[in-house]
Design a protein around this motif. Structure first.
Motif, PDB file in Angstrom:
ATOM      1  N   LYS A 210       0.835  -1.190   0.000  1.00  0.00           N
ATOM      2  CA  LYS A 210       0.000   0.000   0.000  1.00  0.00           C
ATOM      3  C   LYS A 210       0.876   1.249   0.000  1.00  0.00           C
ATOM      4  CE  LYS A 210      -4.009  -2.151   0.407  1.00  0.00           C
ATOM      5  NZ  LYS A 210      -3.470  -3.509   0.344  1.00  0.00           N
ATOM      6  N   PHE A 212       0.242   5.384   0.649  1.00  0.00           N
ATOM      7  CA  PHE A 212      -0.616   6.488   1.047  1.00  0.00           C
ATOM      8  C   PHE A 212       0.019   7.792   0.555  1.00  0.00           C
ATOM      9  CE2 PHE A 212      -2.369   3.235   3.550  1.00  0.00           C
ATOM     10  CZ  PHE A 212      -3.549   3.666   4.146  1.00  0.00           C
ATOM     11  N   ILE A 222      -5.133   6.105  -1.364  1.00  0.00           N
ATOM     12  CA  ILE A 222      -4.540   4.815  -1.014  1.00  0.00           C
ATOM     13  C   ILE A 222      -4.392   4.014  -2.303  1.00  0.00           C
ATOM     14  CG2 ILE A 222      -4.735   2.751   0.407  1.00  0.00           C
ATOM     15  CD1 ILE A 222      -6.644   4.303   2.211  1.00  0.00           C
ATOM     16  N   GLN A 268      -2.820  -0.050  11.534  1.00  0.00           N
ATOM     17  CA  GLN A 268      -3.290   0.311  10.203  1.00  0.00           C
ATOM     18  C   GLN A 268      -4.818   0.385  10.121  1.00  0.00           C
ATOM     19  OE1 GLN A 268      -1.444  -1.813   6.983  1.00  0.00           O
ATOM     20  NE2 GLN A 268       0.548  -1.884   7.981  1.00  0.00           N
ATOM     21  N   LEU A 286      -9.771   3.940   8.942  1.00  0.00           N
ATOM     22  CA  LEU A 286      -9.332   3.379   7.667  1.00  0.00           C
ATOM     23  C   LEU A 286     -10.126   2.150   7.259  1.00  0.00           C
ATOM     24  CD1 LEU A 286      -5.451   3.736   7.932  1.00  0.00           C
ATOM     25  CD2 LEU A 286      -7.071   5.229   6.774  1.00  0.00           C
TER      26      LEU A 286
END
Length: 514
Positions: A210, A212, A222, A268, A286
């Motif tokens: 991932k 960001f 994302i 996360q 998230l």
């Protein structure tokens, strides 16, 4: 029959005498006796002996790891729109705690041991200055992704090799500078991401799958590294016009907006963000991509961290600690430490007063410290995980500064824009390596002994072991350990990345990481 027996006994006596003479000769000359390989009954060869000596025991650091140099890859971005890769070779003698001569007080390190540098790549990355960058965790192919952001609204993605530079003379290219040039075909560009409409402000790889990214369009995107598609986009509200704060660069009639910084919780599942033109911190879920709460900064708190009447009062940096129990919000000339309940616990104020530029968390001597770079060329280390249960919001306690690096005492006076700390778990010693990047173009390497890092009063916690003048005005920096595998041909064993990857037009370049 008797004669044959007497002959055999005489022959056996002569063989025994020769064996005794050979053992006595080896003992006199210091030669070792030939060892037997009891696994196959054959004498031990030279290669077998070397492999037996090098093979480490369980839980023991190999001798080769302690004798070989320590390699670090440094990547810098600058106002000159370039991306510069530098491989630093640090001798192990510089990472061991130096012994000092009791008579003179000087270090007894060998004078010939010094940090050497070689240029690995130089990319014309962006159309304007490089503003931020991030490096992913190592992938299965012994490489890392490098993402860079700029004010040209683009995010460039690269693959960077984790193999140390080879000593092959055929790969060393001539250069006008004093550094050697060691190219690696695995350092290449993958393309650009163009899903933001304004200047990129922050990049982060919380995991290898991932990416960001935040920008001045008030969004946090994302992206998935497998195919570089945008999985989700978090939109922050545009703040209301509240006058013209000091240092604002918004156009006439426009509102200063944009995400200054964000921090992802170690689980996360949560994210914190601070933005321009607003005196608050936002909490995001998230798991759902929705806003979870807003924390407004009170005037009393802003005054304690050095925000004056005409200051913007906006958060510049935000950072979680390693356990995810506390987070720190940095302002222009100070910072505030909050608990998991979002109540302020303590303040961080450098002395003498100066601006803060970058924050990092580092674990030394089983303690987690907050490291902050300043305008006057210092790295300050603060202890923030103390018990502040009796603190009141009217007068918050100040976190103690336990050590510092650089400053005028060490001959460093220029601002430190960015820095990285490589802990002892990567160096196999009791010394951490601190790499600082100043806006004057100097990259400095410091060795910091963990025994001296946590003291009762601020003091120099390390020594300068190497300096490189890049000749560029550095804006951001990233560093990691070169611990990849080098093949027999001098090239690292990486899987190939598809040629001609153009992420702007939707094609993907992937190794299959999630």
């Amino acid at each position: 029959m008797a004669s044959n027996t007497a002959g055999l006994s005489g022959k056996r006596k002569r063989e025994d005498l020769a064996t005794k003479n050979s053992k006595a000769k080896r003992h006199a000359t210091g030669q070792p006796a030939k060892a037997k390989n009891f696994a196959n009954g054959k004498p031990e060869t030279k290669s077998t002996k070397e492999s037996r000596d090098v093979a480490p025991k369980v839980g023991e650091v190999p001798k080769s790891a302690t004798d070989q140099p320590f390699y670090v890859q440094v990547v810098t971005g600058s106002y000159e729109r370039t991306l510069h890769g530098i491989a630093a070779t640090i001798p192990r003698s510089l990472l061991n705690p130096s012994t000092k001569d009791t008579a003179s007080g000087e270090s007894s390190d060998p004078p010939e041991d010094k940090v050497t540098f070689s240029d690995t790549f130089l990319f014309a990355a962006h159309a304007s200055s490089v503003r931020c960058m991030a490096v992913s965790p190592p992938t299965e192919a012994d490489k890392r992704y490098l993402a860079t952001g700029s004010t040209d609204e683009r995010i460039n993605v690269y693959t960077v090799s984790t193999a140390p530079p080879t000593a092959d003379a055929n790969t060393a290219l001539p250069a006008l500078s004093g550094n050697t040039v060691t190219e690696n075909p695995r350092n290449r560009s993958l393309g650009s991401l163009i899903h933001h409409d304004r200047a990129i402000s922050r990049l982060d790889f919380p995991a290898k799958g991932k990416l960001f990214s935040s920008a001045e369009d008030n969004t946090v995107a994302i992206s998935r590294t497998r195919d570089w598609t945008v999985l989700s986009s978090i939109k922050a509200p545009i703040p209301k016009i509240q006058g013209r704060p000091s240092g604002d660069t918004a156009g006439p009639g426009e509102t200063p907006a944009g995400i200054n910084d964000f921090a992802i919780h170690p689980s996360q599942k949560l994210m914190l963000s601070v933005g321009r033109g607003e005196r608050c911190l936002r909490l995001w879920n998230l798991m759902t991509g929705k806003k979870a709460g807003v924390l407004n900064f009170e005037r009393n708190l802003l005054e304690q961290v050095g925000e004056g009447k005409h200051s913007s009062g906006e958060g510049r940096r935000v950072l979680w600690d390693g356990e995810g129990e506390n987070y720190t919000v940095a302002f222009e000339r100070g910072a505030a430490v909050f608990g998991i309940d979002s109540k302020p616990k303590a303040v961080v104020k450098p002395f003498p007063p100066t601006k803060l530029h970058q924050l990092r968390m580092v674990k030394l001597e089983e303690q987690e410290l907050l490291a902050a770079s300043t305008e006057d060329g210092r790295i300050l280390f603060y202890r923030i995980n103390e018990d502040h249960s009796e603190a009141s919001e009217e007068k918050l306690p100040a976190c103690p500064c336990v050590a510092q690096l650089g400053g005028r005492e060490a001959g460093v006076s220029g601002r430190i824009k960015d820095f990285e700390i490589i802990s002892s778990k990567d160096t196999h010693s009791a010394v951490a390596v601190v790499i600082t990047a100043s806006s004057d173009g100097a990259i400095r390497f410091w060795s910091m002994s963990q025994n001296n890092a946590v003291a009762e009063s601020p003091s120099q916690a390390g020594k300068l072991i190497g300096t490189l003048e890049t000749g560029s005005r550095v804006t951001c920096m990233a560093a990691f350990v070169l611990d990849g595998v080098v093949g027999d041909s001098g090239k690292d064993n990486h899987r190939e990345v598809s040629e001609g990857a153009d992420l702007e037009e939707g094609s993907s370049s992937s190794d299959g990481e999630d």
